[in-house]
Design an enzyme around this catalytic site. Structure first.
Site, short mmCIF file in Angstrom:
data_model
loop_
_atom_site.label_atom_id
_atom_site.label_comp_id
_atom_site.label_asym_id
_atom_site.label_seq_id
_atom_site.Cartn_x
_atom_site.Cartn_y
_atom_site.Cartn_z
N CYS A 175 0.84 -1.20 0.00
CA CYS A 175 0.00 0.00 0.00
C CYS A 175 0.87 1.25 0.00
CB CYS A 175 -0.91 -0.02 1.23
SG CYS A 175 -1.86 1.49 1.46
N CYS A 208 -0.80 6.21 7.09
CA CYS A 208 -2.09 5.81 7.68
C CYS A 208 -1.89 5.15 9.04
CB CYS A 208 -2.80 4.87 6.70
SG CYS A 208 -4.19 3.97 7.40
N CYS A 263 -2.45 -0.46 8.88
CA CYS A 263 -1.93 -1.80 8.58
C CYS A 263 -0.48 -1.88 9.03
CB CYS A 263 -2.04 -2.10 7.08
SG CYS A 263 -3.73 -2.27 6.51
N CYS A 279 -8.49 0.98 -0.51
CA CYS A 279 -7.68 0.33 0.52
C CYS A 279 -7.73 -1.18 0.33
CB CYS A 279 -8.22 0.71 1.90
SG CYS A 279 -7.50 -0.21 3.27
N GLN A 337 -19.37 -7.93 13.47
CA GLN A 337 -17.98 -8.23 13.17
C GLN A 337 -17.61 -7.77 11.76
OE1 GLN A 337 -15.53 -9.17 14.98
NE2 GLN A 337 -16.22 -10.43 16.68
N TYR A 353 -21.82 -9.56 26.83
CA TYR A 353 -21.33 -8.62 25.82
C TYR A 353 -21.88 -9.04 24.45
CZ TYR A 353 -17.62 -8.29 29.46
OH TYR A 353 -16.91 -8.19 30.65
N GLU A 391 -26.40 -7.05 27.05
CA GLU A 391 -25.67 -6.05 26.25
C GLU A 391 -26.09 -4.65 26.71
OE1 GLU A 391 -23.67 -3.67 23.93
OE2 GLU A 391 -23.29 -5.83 23.83
N ASP A 446 -17.45 -12.20 25.21
CA ASP A 446 -16.78 -11.57 24.08
C ASP A 446 -16.60 -10.09 24.41
OD1 ASP A 446 -15.75 -10.83 21.65
OD2 ASP A 446 -17.52 -11.31 20.47
N CYS A 460 -10.43 -10.22 21.53
CA CYS A 460 -9.83 -9.45 20.44
C CYS A 460 -8.51 -8.82 20.88
CB CYS A 460 -10.79 -8.38 19.93
SG CYS A 460 -11.33 -7.20 21.18
#
Length: 389
Positions: free
Chosen positions: A12, A18, A21, A95, A219, A248, A270, A318, A345
């Site tokens: 890229c 940016c 990434c 992108c 997601q 969650y 939630e 989660d 995550c």
């Protein structure tokens, strides 16, 4: 998914500016190796870490794309992303990680602005019209949502603008104006108007249909989400009569998939009210009678449930990148479910939470499966099965 993925496309041109990434300089197999080592370094003390599951085609996987808008000193309108750690907008037309159609829609809107005399929002003065654009696409349904985030509710020539963008992209199924008049880092405001369509889109994930509204979490990589959630359901090994808590829960994805794949009774919690409303609609859309949802902070919900001596068989958790808090984890220990399936995550906060659970309860990690949800970035997701020993 195959663990023998494609190597990198051409690097890229703006990845250093940016900052989105962080691993763009590595080939994709090297990225997977980097993430595998990162997870093993943090988590192998708990149990064996399985081989990371990568993408066969790790490009254009993001089904949600958002762009900030800015007018430079020469009067040129720029759309793109904020440079990492700043509010400087890096101009981007396409992108390698974003949905191709979403990128084209954003560029088209930018080109339409001058002809409609629309200004961009100025963060310093707090004046101007267009702040951000958000595009969401259901990869399975091909439904597309365009959200225009504006600094004021007044939208001159909105009907003509809607016609103009639909003429270029008739595949757009709904257009929403979100009003954010506050000087804030949050992209979306509290008020919105549906300009075209139903105000939401739908997508299909793991055989279940989900409604996605502008503010609800879904997601970003649906291909790998099926892998991630598939592993979570596999680890739970549901037999048909279990009581399951989905904490969650967002728009109810994991809980609904569990309710459709063996759970006897599912309860979701939630804090986001928009997401809870979507979750209830999603349960109805999938003809499920064995699931219900509550608007509540996950920690508070767990504490109250533990105080009422609730005894679920399986708890799915989660949490956000910050992980869980002690209130949640202490309530989980008090509930003492047979299994805990932790979808993470952030391996750093996962390691912290696993350490607390293993040191303060009879839970031990049995399986750890890393999944590459965000190729070319440093992020990595994991699914962990914990069982009472």
């Amino acid at each position: 998914m195959s663990n023998r993925p494609e190597t990198n496309k051409q690097s890229c041109p703006v990845y250093k500016k940016c900052g989105g990434c962080q691993l763009q300089n590595l080939s994709y197999p090297e990225q997977l190796e980097f993430k595998q080592k990162k997870v093993e370094k943090l988590l192998k003390r708990f149990c064996t870490v399985e081989k990371i599951i990568g993408m066969k085609t790790p490009y254009h996987y993001r089904n949600k794309v958002q762009a900030a808008f800015y007018t430079d000193k020469k009067g040129k309108i720029i759309s793109g992303v904020y440079q990492s750690g700043s509010h400087h907008v890096v101009g981007i037309d396409s992108c390698q990680t974003e949905d191709v159609i979403a990128d084209k829609i954003i560029v088209a809107v930018r080109k339409l602005l001058p002809s409609f005399r629309m200004t961009t929002y100025n963060e310093d003065t707090g004046k101007g019209f267009l702040r951000h654009i958000l595009v969401k696409r259901g990869f399975a349904t091909n439904q597309i949502m365009l959200v225009l985030v504006t600094g004021t509710p007044v939208f001159p020539s909105k009907n003509n603008f809607v016609k103009a963008i639909l003429k270029q992209f008739p595949e757009i199924t709904t257009i929403v104006q979100n009003i954010n008049s506050y000087r804030t880092n949050l992209v979306l405001g509290d008020n919105q108007k549906v300009l075209y369509g139903k105000g939401y889109i739908e997508d299909i994930l793991c055989g279940c249909r989900f409604r996605i509204s502008p503010k609800s979490f879904y997601q970003i990589n649906p291909v790998q989400t099926e892998v991630l959630y598939g592993k979570a359901i596999e680890f739970a090994n549901l037999k048909g009569n279990e009581t399951v808590l989905d904490t969650y829960c967002g728009i109810g994805t994991i809980g609904i998939i569990a309710a459709k794949n063996g759970a006897g009774n599912v309860i979701g919690a939630e804090l986001n009210g928009d997401a809870v409303r979507d979750a209830i609609v999603n349960a109805r859309a999938n003809n499920l009678k064995n699931i219900r949802f509550y608007k509540a902070d996950a920690g508070e919900f767990m504490r109250e449930a533990a105080d009422e001596d609730e005894k679920p068989d399986v708890v799915f958790m989660d949490p956000p990148r910050a992980g869980s808090d002690r209130k949640f984890l202490d309530s989980l220990i008090k509930m003492s479910p047979k299994k805990v399936v932790y979808v993470s995550c952030n391996p750093e906060t996962l390691a912290r939470d696993l350490a607390y659970l293993t040191q303060n309860s009879p839970y031990k990690a049995q399986k750890i499966q890393p999944v590459d949800m965000f190729p070319h970035t440093a992020h990595v997701e994991c699914v962990v099965l914990m069982s009472r020993v």
